[in-house]
Design a protein around this motif. Structure first.
Motif, PDB file in Angstrom:
ATOM      1  N   THR A   1       9.415  -5.379   3.365  1.00 56.40           N
ATOM      2  CA  THR A   1      10.243  -4.937   4.473  1.00 56.40           C
ATOM      3  C   THR A   1      10.197  -6.000   5.551  1.00 56.40           C
ATOM      4  O   THR A   1       9.164  -6.249   6.134  1.00 56.40           O
ATOM      5  CB  THR A   1       9.695  -3.610   5.018  1.00 56.40           C
ATOM      6  OG1 THR A   1       9.541  -2.740   3.919  1.00 56.40           O
ATOM      7  CG2 THR A   1      10.633  -3.016   6.017  1.00 56.40           C
TER       8      THR A   1
ATOM      9  N   THR B   1       7.525   3.627   0.200  1.00 55.80           N
ATOM     10  CA  THR B   1       7.548   4.809  -0.662  1.00 55.80           C
ATOM     11  C   THR B   1       7.275   6.061   0.161  1.00 55.80           C
ATOM     12  O   THR B   1       7.943   7.086   0.001  1.00 55.80           O
ATOM     13  CB  THR B   1       6.477   4.672  -1.771  1.00 55.80           C
ATOM     14  OG1 THR B   1       6.652   3.414  -2.419  1.00 55.80           O
ATOM     15  CG2 THR B   1       6.589   5.786  -2.788  1.00 55.80           C
TER      16      THR B   1
ATOM     17  N   HIS C   1       0.812  -1.220   0.000  1.00 59.60           N
ATOM     18  CA  HIS C   1       0.000   0.000   0.000  1.00 59.60           C
ATOM     19  C   HIS C   1       0.846   1.272   0.000  1.00 59.60           C
ATOM     20  O   HIS C   1       0.305   2.366  -0.077  1.00 59.60           O
ATOM     21  CB  HIS C   1      -1.005  -0.007   1.162  1.00 59.60           C
ATOM     22  CG  HIS C   1      -2.196  -0.882   0.885  1.00 59.60           C
ATOM     23  ND1 HIS C   1      -3.400  -0.741   1.508  1.00 59.60           N
ATOM     24  CD2 HIS C   1      -2.351  -1.904   0.008  1.00 59.60           C
ATOM     25  CE1 HIS C   1      -4.255  -1.646   1.049  1.00 59.60           C
ATOM     26  NE2 HIS C   1      -3.633  -2.369   0.138  1.00 59.60           N
TER      27      HIS C   1
ATOM     28  N   ALA D   1       2.128   9.173  -2.124  1.00 54.15           N
ATOM     29  CA  ALA D   1       3.511   9.010  -1.651  1.00 54.15           C
ATOM     30  C   ALA D   1       4.459   9.100  -2.842  1.00 54.15           C
ATOM     31  O   ALA D   1       5.621   9.442  -2.697  1.00 54.15           O
ATOM     32  CB  ALA D   1       3.665   7.669  -0.940  1.00 54.15           C
TER      33      ALA D   1
ATOM     34  N   ASP E   1      -2.955   9.472  -7.057  1.00 53.60           N
ATOM     35  CA  ASP E   1      -2.586   9.790  -8.443  1.00 53.60           C
ATOM     36  C   ASP E   1      -2.976   8.682  -9.411  1.00 53.60           C
ATOM     37  O   ASP E   1      -2.994   8.875 -10.619  1.00 53.60           O
ATOM     38  CB  ASP E   1      -1.070  10.027  -8.524  1.00 53.60           C
ATOM     39  CG  ASP E   1      -0.286   8.799  -8.099  1.00 53.60           C
ATOM     40  OD1 ASP E   1       0.388   8.210  -8.930  1.00 53.60           O
ATOM     41  OD2 ASP E   1      -0.384   8.396  -6.914  1.00 53.60           O
TER      42      ASP E   1
END
Ligand code: GTP
Length: 601
Positions: free
Chosen positions: A55, A21, A17, A165, A136
């Motif tokens: 991560t 970033t 999600h 982001a 975006d």
């Protein structure tokens, strides 16, 4: 020190999600690193993480930001992982924060880990700031997602920030809002030291480097630290904060987050979840530790070369240092020699450990079939008894078993309504019991199922993804042990039991799995000079049989007199292949065979 200008926060989100970033954008916006220094996803510094795009480990970075009123704030960002296997990492990172940004993809909407991470954060009493990301994207539907978030947490939809982001739109406003809403750390800088270890790494030159959050008191470079669980003492030789690298400081006080180095060579001494205090003014009570995480999946890890046993032990010890959920115990198997029984949180966790052992420690290992832990009731000399079985080899003798219990989980599956049929079909096939169904928004449904853990740890996630074109997500929690009609499927190679290849399955599917497994093994085990039967049995009854045909001639024989380089290449290939083989009796069994059950569906 002025605690009122410190904010400790994290970003929680469903996988992909946009957490990393956003973290990158924050580092850039706050001038912590320049654009030039910015590599993509700076926080993911392990190779493996970069490749897998997830991560794995949490990190903590300090940033500075000036609010609209001109006041400068110190922000400590603690990064958290998002995959279902790593929930424990999320909860320990949360403990070090006062607030959390709940990031939700504007196209995907709320997903399973959005909800599970939200619960974890609420349990820790964190201030939650919902934020909608990726506005975006042409397919973004931020207003709809905002409404779903309002229904979930009660935050008015029109107040929920919408950001990108990627482009940076809305990111500054998000920082201002975060500073406004997240409370500063509270704590008494004059009380005895209490610092919580929430992460650690091992540095071969400097020993354990621990990452800690100071709740009370002050630590100065040179103080003698004491770990409260084991009373071990070390000098705080160096401490500091993380920006793009380590940056030394002389003092830590309540509210601070940073690293501490103390020549801690015995990696068992500094455990994640422990509280550090000082020897000269020890605290009375440690900070309540983390919930202990329990491994759910077990498999054997064996060095292909017996001589590497001690090296493998050392490597596991180091990995365990910053991965409290990893457990291991030496074991020996008549077929495989000396190795370890290793406990993992899930299959992804297992793959990651396997890869790290190979890459970072340069070990050649064989991993055996993963399985869950069973509780088996047996009668022994007329007395009932319960034994815990974490590998098929230890399953009591067929006739002695009274009952077998296996772990069950409650799974929450979130899927677009178009795929409900497929998801239900998958769950039913995996022995799932339907619980409930709830609409989250006009097109998304949350299904609740109770399933045996063994049915979901292997490839459930992949199957769920293909059943829903990648859209469904899931999360699970352990429920309890329940009785099931399970049997051990023993594999025989060359008429001798090959215990490390055996597995535990439900009686209804035992025949079919046995047939498929024997066939798969026939295909992956190299040919010998003689015919080798591969069989599957339940108790003493053979349920499947395949034959590995005899090898016709020596691999290199056909090259005699021919192209020398071709022969050399073949030999090299053979050597390469041998790396990942383990000898069982007379036969070299390749890694693939040990995991064959995973590709049987
Ligand atoms: P994990 O670290 O694996 O949990 O994932 P994550 O949540 O950190 O996601 P990550 O930042 O890696 O982003 C996932 C994908 O979404 C990447 O391809 C990003 O480039 C993309 N992405 C992130 N934010 C935005 C955004 O605002 N707009 C668009 N269009 N794409 C974004």
């Amino acid at each position: 020190p002025d605690l009122s200008t410190i904010r400790n926060f994290c970003i929680i989100a469903h996988i992909d999600h946009g957490k990393s970033t956003l973290a990158d954008r924050l580092l850039e916006r706050t001038g912590t690193i320049t654009e030039r220094e910015m590599k993509e996803q700076t926080l993911d510094d392990m190779d493996l993480e970069r490749e897998r795009g997830i991560t794995i480990k949490s990190h903590a970075v300090r940033m500075a930001h000036t609010a609209p009123d001109g006041q400068e704030y110190t922000l400590n960002l603690i990064d958290t992982p998002g995959h279902v296997d790593f929930t424990y990492e999320v909860s320990r990172a949360l403990k070090a924060c006062e607030g959390a940004i709940l990031l939700v993809d504007a196209a995907q909407g709320i997903e399973a880990q959005t909800i599970s991470n939200l619960w974890l954060a609420l349990e820790q009493d964190l201030e939650i700031i919902p934020v909608i990301n990726k506005i975006d994207l042409p397919v973004a539907r931020p207003d709809e997602v905002a409404q779903a978030l309002e229904d979930l947490i009660g935050e008015p939809a029109e107040d929920i920030l919408q950001i990108s982001a990627k482009t940076g739109e809305g990111v500054d406003e998000m920082l201002d809002l975060m500073i406004d809403r997240v409370p500063p750390p509270s704590g008494d800088p004059d009380a005895p030291l209490r610092a919580l270890i929430f992460d650690s790494i091992y540095d071969s030159y400097r020993g354990s480097v621990v990452y800690a959050r100071v709740f009370d008191g002050t630590l100065e470079a040179g103080d003698t630290m004491e770990f409260m669980s084991n009373k071990k003492q070390y000098d705080a030789e160096e401490m500091g904060i993380l920006r793009m690298g380590r940056q030394k400081v002389d003092t830590f006080t309540a509210g601070d987050v940073g690293y501490i180095i103390g020549s801690i060579k015995d990696i068992q001494d500094a455990r994640v979840g422990d509280t550090i205090t000082t020897a000269h003014d020890p605290a009375e009570e440690p900070i309540p530790g983390f919930e202990e995480v329990k491994p759910m999946v077990f498999s054997g890890i064996y060095p292909t070369e017996t001589d590497d046993f001690e090296e493998l032990r050392g490597a596991l010890e180091k990995l365990q240092l910053n991965d409290a959920s990893l457990t291991y115990q030496a074991e020996s198997s008549s077929a495989l020699g000396y190795g370890f029984r290793v406990g993992f949180l899930g299959l992804l966790h297992m793959e990651i450990i396997q890869e790290r052992l190979e890459r970072e420690f340069d070990l050649d290992i064989i991993t055996t079939v993963p399985n869950v832990e069973y509780e088996v009731e047996v009668e022994e000399k007329g007395e009932p008894k319960t034994v815990t079985v974490d590998k098929p080899e230890d399953m009591p003798h067929y006739g002695d078993i009274e009952a077998v219990h296996e772990p069950y989980v409650k799974a929450d599956i979130i899927t677009p309504s178009d795929y409900i049929g497929n998801v239900i079909e998958l769950c039913e096939k995996r022995r799932g019991e339907y619980g409930s169904q709830r609409w989250l928004d006009g097109q998304t449904v949350k299904l609740e199922y109770e399933l045996p853990l063994a049915e979901i740890v292997f490839d459930f996630y992949d199957n769920l993804k293909s059943a829903s074109r990648g859209y469904a997500s899931f999360d699970y929690e352990l429920l309890e042990y329940r009785e099931s009609d399970l049997v051990k499927l023993t594999i025989l190679i060359d008429e001798k039991p090959a215990e490390p290849l055996s597995t535990i399955v439900h009686r209804d599917s035992a025949h079919e799995v046995g047939r498929k497994l024997a066939k798969k093994l026939k295909d992956v085990i190299p040919r010998q000079l003689y015919e080798v039967p591969v069989q599957a049995s339940i108790g003493s009854r053979i349920v499947a049989r395949e034959t590995i045909k005899a090898q016709r001639k020596d691999v290199t024989a056909k090259c005699y007199g021919g192209d020398v380089s071709r022969k050399k290449k073949l030999l090299e290939e053979q050597k390469e292949g041998k790396k990942r083989m383990k000898q069982m009796g007379e036969i070299d069994v390749p890694q693939e065979a040990f995991l064959a059950i995973l590709s049987v569906d």
